[in-house]
Scaffold this active site. Structure first.
Site, mmCIF file in Angstrom:
data_model
loop_
_atom_site.group_PDB
_atom_site.id
_atom_site.type_symbol
_atom_site.label_atom_id
_atom_site.label_comp_id
_atom_site.label_asym_id
_atom_site.label_seq_id
_atom_site.Cartn_x
_atom_site.Cartn_y
_atom_site.Cartn_z
ATOM 1 N N SER A 185 0.834 -1.193 0.000
ATOM 2 C CA SER A 185 0.000 0.000 0.000
ATOM 3 C C SER A 185 0.877 1.255 0.000
ATOM 4 O O SER A 185 1.689 1.432 -0.907
ATOM 5 C CB SER A 185 -0.956 -0.041 1.197
ATOM 6 O OG SER A 185 -1.970 0.913 1.074
ATOM 7 N N HIS A 240 -7.449 -5.976 0.028
ATOM 8 C CA HIS A 240 -6.225 -5.185 0.170
ATOM 9 C C HIS A 240 -5.431 -5.646 1.391
ATOM 10 O O HIS A 240 -5.839 -5.419 2.533
ATOM 11 C CB HIS A 240 -6.627 -3.712 0.326
ATOM 12 C CG HIS A 240 -5.498 -2.740 0.333
ATOM 13 N ND1 HIS A 240 -4.750 -2.448 -0.783
ATOM 14 C CD2 HIS A 240 -5.001 -1.954 1.327
ATOM 15 C CE1 HIS A 240 -3.850 -1.535 -0.482
ATOM 16 N NE2 HIS A 240 -3.978 -1.218 0.795
#
Length: 371
Positions: free
Chosen positions: A211, A353
């Protein structure tokens, strides 16, 4: 997102010169792109290695039932403003390294708060940082944490390395470094230490981030050519994903949510990605000819796997200048079907994610025989 993407040309310089050799890339286009990204996106780092920097071994002990050695290293530095900083680096190496039998390639993880404090016991592994899985694959495992370099909060750039090194006698410049650039600077200081560790092969170090950590790994890898392999896991907007025509998070949204991550200049491109003089495929190309791995998650629409993969495809012409193939000829892969070429790799994993053991399995599979 089905839109026509008109992107900055990769192999045409600002002066219109067509780049057709690796030498021209290294001497002309690469420095030009680094300058553009520093000015318009990430900001300029005011220094490289501080003259005051020192390394101290805080502790070293056997762990994991005698299969590994855990080292805690303090990287200390000070600035002209009088401030002092410390990056705590944790390193696990296989036990036979201490006997001088082998110098190990290493994975250097940039942690942005997922691990916070590294466990002191014999079971440090987590899906995010599976130390035992990494060691069993033949690598050392090392980690630094974002908060030691620059806390992830917008306080006017007074904390962390900004407070230590930024000039205090004039207003902050529009191209001054943001937090992503500060974190990338910290990764290079970790590289400074790892070059000195007798158990680590400094020519075979992979930097990995998830990320915002993936954005950091990419910018660090672009700047620091000592990094042999860069792994971007679901880095999305202003990471691996092409900005023009991107689905999910856009430039104006990331600048609003995280106003401290990038330079002030980057805010000029809110809702105006098409006016950027760069796009993220140019960033990925700056890793060439070194190893580059991009990974996505199918349910991570905010990061936009299609745009992440497109960026990797568009970076291929630079790899070709160095005699290596990329993934440009390959369609978007099926779920959990890693795609590997000589120097580049990609996978899109089922799920959301995150950085998981499945991601690590695919990443380590790519590194084996390459790193």
């Amino acid at each position: 997102m089905n839109v026509e993407r008109i992107l900055p040309q990769l192999l045409v310089g600002q002066n219109g010169l067509e780049i057709d050799s690796a030498q021209q890339w290294e001497e002309l286009r690469r420095p030009e792109l680094l300058e553009l990204f520093a000015e318009h996106v990430y900001g300029r780092q005011p220094l490289q290695r501080p003259e005051t920097m020192t390394f101290t071994a805080a502790s070293q002990a056997g762990c994991l039932d005698g299969k590994a050695i855990r080292k805690s290293i303090h990287i200390d530095f000070s600035g002209e403003n009088g401030g002092q900083g410390r990056i705590r680096l944790t390193l696990y190496v296989p036990a036979d390294a201490a006997a001088g039998k082998k110098r190990y390639p290493a994975f250097l993880l940039f942690d942005h708060g997922r691990l916070s404090a590294v466990p002191e016991g014999d079971s440090p592994s987590s899906p995010f940082w599976p130390v035992e899985q990494i060691l069993a694959s033949g690598y050392a495992a090392t980690m630094i944490a974002a908060e030691d370099i620059d806390p992830d909060e917008h306080d006017g750039f007074r904390n962390g390395v900004h407070g230590i090194f930024d000039p205090q006698d004039r207003p902050r410049a529009a191209d001054a470094w943001g937090t992503i650039a500060a974190w990338a600077w910290g990764l290079s200081r970790a590289m400074d230490y790892l070059e000195t560790d007798p158990d680590v092969d400094p020519a075979r170090i992979a930097v990995i981030g998830h990320s915002r950590g993936g954005k950091t790994a990419l910018w660090a890898g672009a700047l620091d050519e000592r990094i042999a392999m860069v792994v971007s896991n679901e880095s999305g907007c202003t990471g691996a994903a092409v900005s023009r025509g991107k689905a999910g998070e856009r430039v104006h949204q990331i600048n609003k949510a995280f106003p401290h991550w990038f330079s002030e200049n980057y805010k000029r491109y809110n809702h105006k990605e098409d006016e950027l003089p760069v796009d993220q495929h140019l960033l990925l190309a700056l890793i060439a000819p070194r190893l580059l791995y991009v990974s996505s998650a199918a349910e991570d629409e905010w990061a936009d796997p299609v745009s992440e993969y497109l960026s990797l495809q568009l970076a291929e012409p630079v790899y070709r200048l160095f005699g290596a193939d990329g993934v440009a000829a390959e369609p978007f892969p099926q779920l959990d079907s890693p795609l590997h070429t000589e120097r580049c790799g990609y996978h899109v994993r089922a799920g959301q994610h995150d950085l998981t053991k499945v991601d690590w399995m695919y990443i380590l599979g790519f590194a084996n025989g390459r790193l």
